[in-house]
Scaffold this motif. Structure first.
Motif, short mmCIF file in Angstrom:
data_model
loop_
_atom_site.label_atom_id
_atom_site.label_comp_id
_atom_site.label_asym_id
_atom_site.label_seq_id
_atom_site.Cartn_x
_atom_site.Cartn_y
_atom_site.Cartn_z
N UNK A 16 -12.02 -71.85 33.41
CA UNK A 16 -12.97 -71.13 32.58
C UNK A 16 -14.14 -70.65 33.44
N UNK A 17 -14.49 -69.41 33.31
CA UNK A 17 -15.58 -68.83 34.08
C UNK A 17 -15.12 -68.10 35.32
N UNK A 18 -13.85 -68.23 35.70
CA UNK A 18 -13.34 -67.49 36.86
C UNK A 18 -13.06 -66.05 36.43
N UNK A 19 -13.76 -65.12 37.02
CA UNK A 19 -13.67 -63.72 36.60
C UNK A 19 -13.50 -62.83 37.82
N UNK A 20 -12.34 -62.97 38.48
CA UNK A 20 -12.06 -62.20 39.69
C UNK A 20 -10.60 -61.77 39.67
N UNK A 21 -10.23 -60.95 40.65
CA UNK A 21 -8.83 -60.59 40.83
C UNK A 21 -8.00 -61.85 41.06
N UNK A 22 -6.80 -61.89 40.51
CA UNK A 22 -5.93 -63.04 40.71
C UNK A 22 -4.82 -62.70 41.70
N UNK A 23 -4.26 -63.74 42.27
CA UNK A 23 -3.17 -63.57 43.23
C UNK A 23 -1.97 -62.90 42.55
N UNK A 24 -1.63 -63.37 41.34
CA UNK A 24 -0.45 -62.83 40.66
C UNK A 24 -0.56 -61.35 40.38
N UNK A 25 -1.73 -60.91 39.96
CA UNK A 25 -1.91 -59.49 39.66
C UNK A 25 -1.79 -58.65 40.93
N UNK A 26 -2.41 -59.11 42.00
CA UNK A 26 -2.33 -58.34 43.25
C UNK A 26 -0.89 -58.33 43.78
N UNK A 27 -0.19 -59.45 43.64
CA UNK A 27 1.18 -59.52 44.15
C UNK A 27 2.08 -58.54 43.43
N UNK A 28 1.90 -58.36 42.13
CA UNK A 28 2.68 -57.36 41.39
C UNK A 28 2.41 -55.96 41.93
N UNK A 29 1.13 -55.64 42.15
CA UNK A 29 0.78 -54.34 42.70
C UNK A 29 1.35 -54.17 44.11
N UNK A 30 1.32 -55.24 44.89
CA UNK A 30 1.80 -55.18 46.27
C UNK A 30 3.31 -54.90 46.31
N UNK A 31 4.06 -55.59 45.45
CA UNK A 31 5.51 -55.39 45.44
C UNK A 31 5.87 -53.99 44.93
N UNK A 32 5.14 -53.53 43.94
CA UNK A 32 5.38 -52.17 43.45
C UNK A 32 5.09 -51.15 44.53
N UNK A 33 4.03 -51.37 45.28
CA UNK A 33 3.67 -50.45 46.38
C UNK A 33 4.75 -50.45 47.46
N UNK A 34 5.32 -51.63 47.75
CA UNK A 34 6.38 -51.70 48.74
C UNK A 34 7.63 -50.93 48.29
N UNK A 35 7.97 -51.07 47.00
CA UNK A 35 9.14 -50.35 46.49
C UNK A 35 8.95 -48.84 46.57
N UNK A 36 7.75 -48.39 46.24
CA UNK A 36 7.47 -46.96 46.32
C UNK A 36 7.54 -46.48 47.76
N UNK A 37 6.97 -47.26 48.68
CA UNK A 37 6.97 -46.88 50.09
C UNK A 37 8.38 -46.85 50.66
N UNK A 38 9.24 -47.76 50.20
CA UNK A 38 10.61 -47.83 50.72
C UNK A 38 11.49 -46.70 50.18
N UNK A 39 11.22 -46.27 48.95
CA UNK A 39 12.08 -45.26 48.33
C UNK A 39 11.59 -43.84 48.51
N UNK A 40 10.38 -43.68 48.98
CA UNK A 40 9.80 -42.35 49.11
C UNK A 40 9.78 -41.90 50.56
#
Length: 840
Positions: free
Chosen positions: A330-354
């Protein structure tokens, strides 16, 4: 007359035929001459190749942990070159059966195979078979620039033929097979049979059985498509095809074929070839810096590190799991590892397919952490975790990130004080303090926001130095630091291994200067090591070349920092931190067994950084958590809630291999009985009268306690508060000598008072700093001065466990001579003995 028929010579005697024959002869001679000339030219081109390259293969440099297990590799091609006797005989037979059944009959080019392939390809209407021999494949793989596979022209193919023939002239058939099996690609990043064997089957190539050898030979047809990890069934079918060919060539018996073809194929779990991690990255950087990039990636070094592979994995897991818990607080109000990891994996897929370059992903802003575990004896790095995910960010926070250590820095302050002549029994004042002397959290005001590392902050008045360190009392620590002096602390910290620049201001006593986790971990080895530390932390134990010759070996040294008696005194205090201080939950809640351990919490101002530094006799472990861009983790984010759980998990993992031993007291440690009111030797009259809250009766309570000290640290006179100097002690008192006691750090009488117009903290106030303001105002109204750096009275109000609002609590016994001497007395009286020589 009869007309006789005209004579006609045979055709081979006729002029036209002789003319054609002559022309053909001339053409044949010219053609033969041209052929011989061209062949000579191609042979000359082939002979010009550098055939030493066939044996000079790029070999990966392999990184091993301290137990000899491979951790990672530095390479362009992941290859381990081995000799002929280190390859299974089954592999030789299987490769010939799968790729070149006439290998032992041709001289580099199989003309019969070329004709057969041409016929079958013609019948099929497309190219279905190739006719390249093993020797030709070796030529292509050895000279990829001169014989590029993508070049389908006849000139490249002709040159390949002549190069193959040249290879056959220079090398024997068994040698060609050895070179071939060491060089070719077996899929999934494995070059050479040894690398493929270890990658797929976790065994050396010499230990391959018939099934495994046929599998590797079958992969040569299409290494990626037939991978046992991608297409298990197709891989088995290809293996069985190779076994059938071996049976046809009578390389194996019918019984061997039948027993093998029905076997399942067992391969080990797939693992990354190069284990990306902060530890492996540091090793690679150091090897490249020492030998150059080209040598590091191709010369096949064997790099033996100090890393404990099992402990490394457990530390990574402990940090990851604990910070996941923190993100749900409670009170933690920052970016989380899980959210960034989802963005990171999506970015990798885009970079690999484009085909186009993907947009750059912002670096992570989630809560980070780092862990270091050092071998106390040598300084070898057993564990190095530089962040939560190397793929997200390769920045090594354990080594390169400098952050304020906060209260984790205090043991060095107390070590400097004890070296100067103070001791665990030295009496200090835990009372409000003028923040202008410290400059923590602002330029004016009271140091209320810097209370102990608990939510139940309260000032305790006169307390021994041991209690001040165990309870992480900041005001008392500031007073001790000022009496010790920066001229003592800064050289000691540097000698302890703190290379970062420490600012020469009082805030440094509370860890405001930025340091690295590696520096702090190395510095803390002095406490379990009897005052000495390894001369440096290192990660590479030794390096061997491909021939097994040692080209580098670490030679650890040691540096004495403090006396062994001082180290032991600090150790007993840090052991108390775990027993009953700010880290007591390690035993009560986190399941840590009560081995001989010590440690110190560290919470930086405004809850931006959480540290824990602790040790056993064998290892020292440091943990840090915080953001790359400093920010409050959450209000009340003490280190015993964030860093301590990680430390406890890592330390539990060390006990089996690095068994803690008792840290025994050195010679020179004695026990003394002191009075808590004065810090002097206890007497028979050291009592105070207190009221029993339940009965209201007046009772007497002893004010004495036992403490350890050295002869030099022990007071020489009896308590002047209760008995005017009478002596009762376990140590000898030297007549005429009086031990100097706590003194004012500065004279604040001339400093204009700061009138607080409003509370300094709004909202949640974990340190009860608003009460500290009330204390300061009350004291100012009493004596007309600002709150002193050292106070003989403690003002109580709303703080837990104190009296009524506005009540002034005077010390239990007012000393005849207050424990405040002129600073000059400290500078001229205390003469600490010289440091003993380093003795191994």
């Amino acid at each position: 007359m009869w007309d006789l028929p005209r004579y006609k010579p045979p055709f081979y005697r006729r002029t036209w035929f002789l003319s054609v024959l002559t022309f053909c002869g001339l053409v044949a001679v010219a053609g033969g001459g041209w052929f011989l000339y061209e062949r000579a030219q191609w042979q000359k081109k082939a002979a010009a190749f550098d055939y030493k390259k066939l044996e000079e293969m790029e070999s990966a440099s392999v990184i091993y942990d301290r137990s000899g297990r491979a951790l990672g590799r530095i390479f362009i091609q992941n290859r381990d070159q081995v000799g002929a006797d280190e390859l299974s005989p089954w592999l030789y037979k299987a490769a010939v059966a799968a790729e070149d059944i006439r290998f032992y009959q041709h001289s580099g080019v199989d003309y019969y195979g070329i004709a057969r392939a041409a016929v079958r390809n013609y019948q099929a209407g497309r190219t279905r078979q190739g006719a390249s021999t093993l020797t030709q494949q070796l030529a292509r793989n050895s000279f990829p620039v001169e014989l590029p596979s993508e070049d389908r022209g006849y000139k490249r193919k002709l040159l390949e033929i002549f190069v193959a023939q040249e290879i056959e002239r220079r090398f024997s058939k068994p040698k060609i097979l050895e070179l071939y099996l060491n060089r070719v690609f077996f899929g999934d990043g494995f070059y050479g049979a040894e690398s493929a064997s270890r990658g797929y089957f976790f065994k050396h190539a010499k230990d391959l059985n018939l099934s495994e050898a046929a599998t590797l030979a079958g992969l040569l047809k299409s290494p990626n498509k037939l991978s046992p990890w991608r297409n298990h069934k197709a891989c088995i079918d290809q293996r069985n095809y190779v076994l059938g060919r071996m049976l046809e060539l009578k390389q194996i018996s019918k019984e061997e074929y039948d027993s093998t073809v029905g076997q399942d194929l067992v391969v080990k779990n797939r693992q990354p070839i190069h284990q990306d991690s902060y530890a492996m990255d540091l090793v690679a950087q150091q090897v490249i810096a020492q030998y150059g990039r080209d040598s590091a990636i191709s010369d096949g070094y064997r790099i033996y590190t100090t890393i404990d592979g099992d402990l490394q994995r457990k530390a990574e897991k402990a940090l990851r799991e604990e910070l996941d818990v923190v993100e749900r607080h409670e009170g933690f109000d920052h970016q989380t590892f899980g959210k960034y990891d989802l963005d990171f994996r999506a970015h990798q897929r885009i970079a690999a397919s484009s085909d186009s370059e993907a947009n750059t992903l912002a670096p992570p802003a989630y809560l980070q952490g780092s862990v270091v575990v050092l071998d106390n004896a040598t300084g070898g790095i057993l564990t190095l975790v530089g962040g939560r995910d190397f793929g997200h960010s390769s920045f090594n926070r354990a080594i390169f990130s400098r952050r304020p250590a906060g209260t984790a820095f205090k043991p060095l302050v107390y070590a400097a004080a004890f070296e100067k002549g103070f001791g665990p029994g030295t009496v200090l004042q835990d009372a409000v303090i003028d923040n202008r002397q410290v400059m923590i959290g602002g330029q004016t005001g009271i140091l209320g926001e810097w209370g102990p590392e608990r939510v139940d902050n309260k000032y305790e008045g006169t307390i021994p130095a041991r209690e001040a360190l165990v309870k992480s009392k900041n005001a008392a620590t500031i007073r001790l630091g000022m009496m010790t002096g920066m001229d003592r602390l800064l050289p000691l910290a540097k000698l302890a291994g703190i290379e970062s620049v420490l600012r020469p201001f009082p805030a440094t006593y509370l860890g405001s200067s930025e340091v690295t986790l590696m520096e702090m971990t190395l510095a803390n080895t002095i406490f379990p090591n009897g005052g000495v530390r390894p001369d440096k932390a290192f990660i590479i134990q030794r390096i061997e070349d491909q021939g097994g010759n040692v080209v580098f070996e670490a030679k650890p040294g040691r540096v004495r920092v403090i006396r062994d008696t001082t180290a032991y005194e600090i150790h007993t205090c840090l052991a108390d931190v775990l027993d009953r201080g700010t880290a007591d939950k390690a035993y009560t809640e986190l399941g840590l067994k009560k081995f001989p351990l010590g440690g110190k919490t560290g919470t930086a101002y405004n809850f931006t950084d959480a540290w824990f530094l602790g040790y056993s006799s064998a290892v020292t472990c440091g943990v840090w958590a915080g953001f790359d861009k400093p920010a409050t983790i959450y209000r009340g984010a003490f280190s015993n809630e964030i860093a301590l759980p990680v430390w406890a998990e890592v330390m539990k993992s060390t006990f089996a291999t690095y068994r803690p031993k008792e840290i025994v007291p050195p010679k020179g440690i004695i026990k003394v009985e002191l009075c808590s009111a004065s810090g002097q030797l206890a007497t028979d009259k050291c009592f105070e009268t207190v009221e029993n809250k339940e009965t209201g009766e007046k009772v007497q309570r002893s004010t004495t306690f036992f403490e350890i000290a050295t002869e030099e640290q022990a007071p020489k006179s009896g308590c002047e508060v209760h008995n005017g100097g009478a002596n009762r002690s376990f140590v000898k008192v030297i007549p005429g000598e009086e031990w100097p006691r706590a003194a004012l750090a500065v004279d604040v009488s001339a400093v204009q008072a700061v009138v607080m117009k409003a509370p300094t903290v709004l909202g949640f106030d974990p340190y009860n700093s608003a009460q500290s303001v009330s204390n300061a105002i009350a004291m100012s109204s009493l004596n007309g001065q600002t709150a002193p750096v050292n106070s003989s009275a403690v003002v109580t109000g709303a703080a837990p466990g104190t009296g009524a609002e506005g009540e002034v609590e005077v010390r239990r016994a007012e000393p005849v001579k207050p424990q405040m001497q002129e600073q000059a007395v400290l500078d001229t009286t205390i003469k600490p003995p010289p440091l003993p020589p380093l003795d191994f």
